[in-house]
Motif scaffolding. Structure first.
Motif, PDB file in Angstrom:
ATOM      1  N   THR A   1     106.258  -5.630  31.363  1.00 42.35           N
ATOM      2  CA  THR A   1     107.567  -6.142  31.792  1.00 42.35           C
ATOM      3  C   THR A   1     108.344  -6.808  30.667  1.00 42.35           C
ATOM      4  O   THR A   1     109.534  -7.095  30.824  1.00 42.35           O
TER       5      THR A   1
ATOM      6  N   TYR B   1     103.659 -12.183  25.467  1.00 37.14           N
ATOM      7  CA  TYR B   1     104.417 -11.142  26.154  1.00 37.14           C
ATOM      8  C   TYR B   1     103.536 -10.370  27.126  1.00 37.14           C
ATOM      9  O   TYR B   1     102.379 -10.060  26.824  1.00 37.14           O
TER      10      TYR B   1
ATOM     11  N   SER C   1     102.121 -13.169  36.359  1.00 34.41           N
ATOM     12  CA  SER C   1     102.220 -13.954  35.128  1.00 34.41           C
ATOM     13  C   SER C   1     100.866 -14.493  34.687  1.00 34.41           C
ATOM     14  O   SER C   1      99.960 -14.682  35.495  1.00 34.41           O
TER      15      SER C   1
ATOM     16  N   ARG D   1     111.676 -16.912  34.428  1.00 30.68           N
ATOM     17  CA  ARG D   1     111.690 -15.970  33.314  1.00 30.68           C
ATOM     18  C   ARG D   1     111.934 -16.727  32.015  1.00 30.68           C
ATOM     19  O   ARG D   1     112.650 -17.730  31.992  1.00 30.68           O
ATOM     20  N   GLN D   2     111.332 -16.239  30.948  1.00 33.62           N
ATOM     21  CA  GLN D   2     111.619 -16.745  29.610  1.00 33.62           C
ATOM     22  C   GLN D   2     111.920 -15.555  28.700  1.00 33.62           C
ATOM     23  O   GLN D   2     111.144 -14.598  28.668  1.00 33.62           O
ATOM     24  N   ILE D   3     113.016 -15.630  28.016  1.00 32.71           N
ATOM     25  CA  ILE D   3     113.435 -14.547  27.132  1.00 32.71           C
ATOM     26  C   ILE D   3     113.647 -15.118  25.739  1.00 32.71           C
ATOM     27  O   ILE D   3     114.414 -16.077  25.561  1.00 32.71           O
TER      28      ILE D   3
ATOM     29  N   HIS E   1     106.150 -15.764  27.811  1.00 25.51           N
ATOM     30  CA  HIS E   1     105.741 -17.140  28.123  1.00 25.51           C
ATOM     31  C   HIS E   1     105.518 -17.865  26.809  1.00 25.51           C
ATOM     32  O   HIS E   1     104.782 -17.392  25.943  1.00 25.51           O
TER      33      HIS E   1
ATOM     34  N   LEU F   1     117.612  -9.114  33.914  1.00 24.58           N
ATOM     35  CA  LEU F   1     116.587 -10.117  34.199  1.00 24.58           C
ATOM     36  C   LEU F   1     115.366  -9.540  34.893  1.00 24.58           C
ATOM     37  O   LEU F   1     114.334 -10.213  34.995  1.00 24.58           O
ATOM     38  N   GLU F   2     115.454  -8.298  35.360  1.00 24.85           N
ATOM     39  CA  GLU F   2     114.300  -7.696  36.017  1.00 24.85           C
ATOM     40  C   GLU F   2     113.195  -7.371  35.017  1.00 24.85           C
ATOM     41  O   GLU F   2     112.013  -7.549  35.291  1.00 24.85           O
ATOM     42  N   ASP F   3     113.580  -6.873  33.836  1.00 24.39           N
ATOM     43  CA  ASP F   3     112.560  -6.538  32.840  1.00 24.39           C
ATOM     44  C   ASP F   3     112.820  -7.181  31.481  1.00 24.39           C
ATOM     45  O   ASP F   3     112.186  -6.831  30.486  1.00 24.39           O
ATOM     46  N   ASN F   4     113.766  -8.136  31.438  1.00 21.51           N
ATOM     47  CA  ASN F   4     114.039  -8.900  30.214  1.00 21.51           C
ATOM     48  C   ASN F   4     114.469  -8.026  29.042  1.00 21.51           C
ATOM     49  O   ASN F   4     114.220  -8.340  27.896  1.00 21.51           O
TER      50      ASN F   4
ATOM     51  N   ASP G   1     108.111  -9.742  29.917  1.00 22.50           N
ATOM     52  CA  ASP G   1     108.312 -11.144  30.283  1.00 22.50           C
ATOM     53  C   ASP G   1     107.559 -11.995  29.274  1.00 22.50           C
ATOM     54  O   ASP G   1     106.416 -11.703  28.921  1.00 22.50           O
TER      55      ASP G   1
END
Length: 791
Positions: free
Chosen positions: A350, A346, A397, A312-314, A354, A45-48, A352
């Motif tokens: 990271t 993206y 973000s 976070r969104q993955i 959205h 979860l730190e860098d997805n 991450d």
């Protein structure tokens, strides 16, 4: 000018990490265990990113569900052949990967759909599509109960005092007593629901069980008295639920909201929309105090418990990706258009993600102008175009804010292009309605952020762009559009096999016909203008790429080499090279002067719909039908340096070997050749040793070798023995080895027995050849003697 591109290699990629099913938290709340077809992927979860994979990706079996015990040190994975594999999870999964502890066959006759541990983690219940629940004692490794139900099992919960509650897809709830020796297993049936039981939850510090259903109600039951306390309406088809540390109920369902309820009265305390689609699952992690929600579009959303804000969104799986675009200052973000109505934004550092809501159908193209990389234009199957601005919401973000929209096409908007200059900025769009439209951006791109209330039609609430000019461009669907560096020309390509050129009057913002380029035998997939020359590249379903002279409207060259339809093409390296991508997932690098293919890369497993480059052409981005996004880097110079280094080392090694031979240091030369694992060098040394006057020289050199060097020498002997020219050397070396090393020690060497076995067939063949030669010599000698006596 930069060196020509010869090779590209993967720098990083965005792969599928979740394709549906269950997702579990790790013990420290920093990782997720998600099902991805036939493997479990561990997401950091730190860098997805997927840090590693549990299982074999080549396995034909498919995962049906997973379970993790309360201590989160054991992971169970059920497959569609009803087999369960147990993995032991280390305390720190980042240091050590889970190991397979055991595997067993469950004897279910249909796929296992749900698995749950009891509080102690020693009892497991498995529910399957065969209507059966099996209870397993994992300590004794045996099945203790087989419980037949009325329908497919959909939920299981271990209650207090060795009670088991089972929910079924037809709405029934069964209460079982699983105490060993209990006179009656099936204790009670509750028929309070008429639809799928989606979740069973234990109310903390009580014997109450909450059942959630798709019939928009929840029911509360007491497992000891077996009574139904109450049935309460939730006014939504519920897909999943969780109980937080405050004792309240959190539910998700078809509306895309997370809702918090008071369990006793079903009073709604708060709700928050986190997805535009249905949410299939929600789970709470007490360690990190966060929720994990899983949407129907296979997106993983991590929420803060207190505020319900998205942390976070993955994106679990992109499905088919149509377009990618780098944007932001220093290209910090990447917009992705895929087979969904949301734009995936993206963070390139990271990863991450959205999800940006706006269009109502699949987004087909995203582009950003070079003169303002914070702007983004997107088009969709909903016939609309939206202009966005990238804005920072915090230090880490960013999101896209809508500025204005463009409507007017009567069919799917397939592609966009934005002018290269801000002096007279405009947007060109093409559509399946066979038209090209010109939109004057003017001051629209500098408009303030539009106010959206979140209800109704998103596009209708935005300020509208005015269409400056419309032309019927092609006789069939228009696939692509591009604008020349000077903004004076626009090129379009369509399914009518033609490339059309259009003049742009930037003063009046009007289009005019500039010419037609014909020659392709199938629909045109892409067109691209060269930046520094009067050239245009087009690619087609006829598997060719054509380079056109714009001034003369003639074809300069036709490049062939692809074995299927070519979908994308771009100019690189000052218009001296091309990159192309086809429907088989192949990328090719071409040099225009010679039309030679410098390299062919098997990049994707299916069609490549997107091929783009960064500002300095050091990186390239591809994406396509397989749902993967791959960032490529130019490794031409790096590979050349490696090759030069290898060449230099080879020259130095050859010189060292030559020096040793010239100094007649044969033993040192043999050790050197074996250390480098070079058969030819070792062969030259042995030839030199065999040519010496003292026959003991070769044996003496071999006697100084250690075990590993002997093994390498035996391996070389096997290779030499396959050739009749080199076989004498192999036989002599093997002769020396078996006279120096005792047979027991020789056979005990790793691999030595196999080498000896490999020597035998060719040795027998060489012996047969020598016997035949000996017979031929004897016959020749006999004939010669007879001829002399006759004379």
């Amino acid at each position: 000018m930069a060196e020509p591109i010869k090779e590209i290699a993967t720098k990083r990629s965005v792969e599928a990490v979740y394709t549906g099913g269950t997702v579990r938290w790790s013990a420290n709340g920093q990782k997720l265990f998600s099902t991805c077809t036939n493997v479990v992927k561990v997401i950091d979860l730190e860098d997805n990113s997927a840090s590693y994979t549990i299982g074999d990706s080549d396995d034909e079996l498919r995962i049906t569900c997973t379970a993790i015990d309360k201590n989160r040190n054991r992971l169970l994975v059920a497959y569609n052949n009803q087999v369960i594999r147990e993995y032991s999870i280390p305390l720190d999964p980042s240091m050590n990967k889970p190991e397979l502890a055991r595997t067993w066959k469950t004897m279910h006759t249909a796929p296992i759909l749900v698995m749950e541990f009891d509080e102690g983690g020693n009892i497991l219940a498995t529910g399957a599509a065969d209507h059966v629940v099996k209870v397993w004692n994992l300590t004794e490794q045996q099945c203790t109960h087989t419980l037949k139900g009325p329908a497919v099992v959909s939920a299981i919960l271990f209650g207090k005092n060795e009670k088991l509650v089972v929910g079924y897809i037809e709405g029934q709830l069964h209460l079982y007593n699983i105490m060993i020796g209990a006179p009656k297993k099936h204790v009670n049936t509750w028929n309070n629901h008429n639809s799928h039981i989606t979740a069973l939850l234990q109310v903390p510090d009580s014997r109450y069980v909450v059942a959630l259903s798709r019939d928009q109600t929840m029911s509360i039951h007491e497992t000891e008295t077996q009574e139904t306390l109450r049935v309460l309406p939730l006014y939504e088809s519920i897909e999943s639920g969780a109980i937080g540390h405050n004792g309240n109920l959190f539910t998700v369902g078809e509306e895309g909201f997370v809702k918090e309820w008071v369990i006793e009265s079903a009073k709604l305390l708060r709700k928050k929309r986190i997805s535009s689609s249905q949410i299939d699952d929600i789970s709470y992690d007490v360690v990190s105090n966060r929720f994990l929600a899983v949407s129907a579009e296979q997106n993983l959303i991590v929420l803060d418990f207190d505020s319900l804000n998205i942390i976070r969104q993955i994106v679990g799986f992109h499905d088919e990706i149509y377009s990618c675009c780098l944007l932001g200052k220093e290209e910090t973000h990447m917009a992705v258009a895929s087979n969904t109505s949301e734009i995936r934004l993206y963070n390139t550092k990271t990863l991450d993600c959205h999800l940006v809501r706006g269009h109502t159908e699949s987004v087909l193209s995203v582009v950003s102008p070079s003169w303002d990389t914070s702007l983004l234009a997107s088009c969709s199957k909903d016939n609309s175009i939206i202009i966005w601005r990238l804005v920072s919401t915090s230090e880490e973000s960013s999101t896209l804010i809508p500025l204005c929209a463009a409507t007017g096409h009567s069919n799917t908007v397939t592609s966009l292009a934005i002018s290269n200059s801000a002096r007279a900025s405009f947007l060109a769009s093409v559509s399946s309605d066979c038209t090209i439209k010109l939109w004057d951006l003017g001051d629209s791109a500098k408009m303030k952020e539009a106010s959206i209330d979140g209800e109704g039609d998103f596009v209708e609430q935005l300020p509208k762009l005015t269409c400056s000019s419309t032309m019927v461009a092609h006789g069939k669907d228009v696939n692509c559009v591009d604008i020349s560096e000077s903004d004076a020309l626009i090129a379009t390509g369509g399914m009518d096999k033609l490339v059309k050129l259009w003049q742009v009057d930037t003063q009046k913002m009007q289009l005019g016909i500039a010419g037609t380029l014909s020659g392709h035998r199938r629909g045109v997939g892409d067109v691209k203008f060269a930046k520094h020359s009067h050239k245009l590249a087009s690619c087609s379903g006829d598997m060719t790429i054509k380079i056109w002279n714009i001034s003369e409207k003639s074809c300069l060259q036709t490049i062939t080499g692809h074995s299927c339809a070519v979908f994308r093409v771009i100019f690189v390296r000052n218009d001296t090279q091309l990159l192309s991508a086809d429907s088989a997932g192949i990328i090719k690098i071409w040099t225009l002067k010679t039309a030679d293919c410098e390299s062919s890369i098997d990049a994707h497993t299916d069609k490549i719909w997107s091929l783009s480059k960064n500002h300095d052409e050091s990186e390239f981005v591809t994406a396509g039908t397989d749902g993967r996004i791959i960032v490529w880097k130019d490794v031409t110079e790096e590979k050349q340096r490696v090759e030069d280094e290898k060449r230099r080392e080879a020259i130095e090694q050859d010189q060292t070997l030559t020096n040793l031979l010239s100094q007649k240091r044969f033993s040192d030369a043999l050790v050197f050749a074996l250390t480098l694992a070079k058969p030819f060098c070792a062969y030259k040394v042995i030839i030199a040793l065999m040519s010496e006057d003292t026959q003991e020289e070769l044996g003496s050199a071999i006697s100084r070798l250690d075990q590993r060097q002997i093994e390498i020498l035996l391996q070389f002997c096997v290779k030499w023995n396959t050739n009749s020219r080199h076989s004498p050397v192999a036989q002599r070396v093997f002769y020396e080895i078996i006279h120096i090393i005792e047979p027991d020690k020789l056979v005990a060497m790793p691999g030595a027995y196999g080498y000896i076995e490999s020597l035998l067939p060719y040795t027998q063949r060489h012996m047969d050849r020598l016997d035949r030669a000996k017979q031929d010599v004897s016959l020749f000698d006999f004939v010669w003697r007879q001829m002399r006596s006759a004379v």
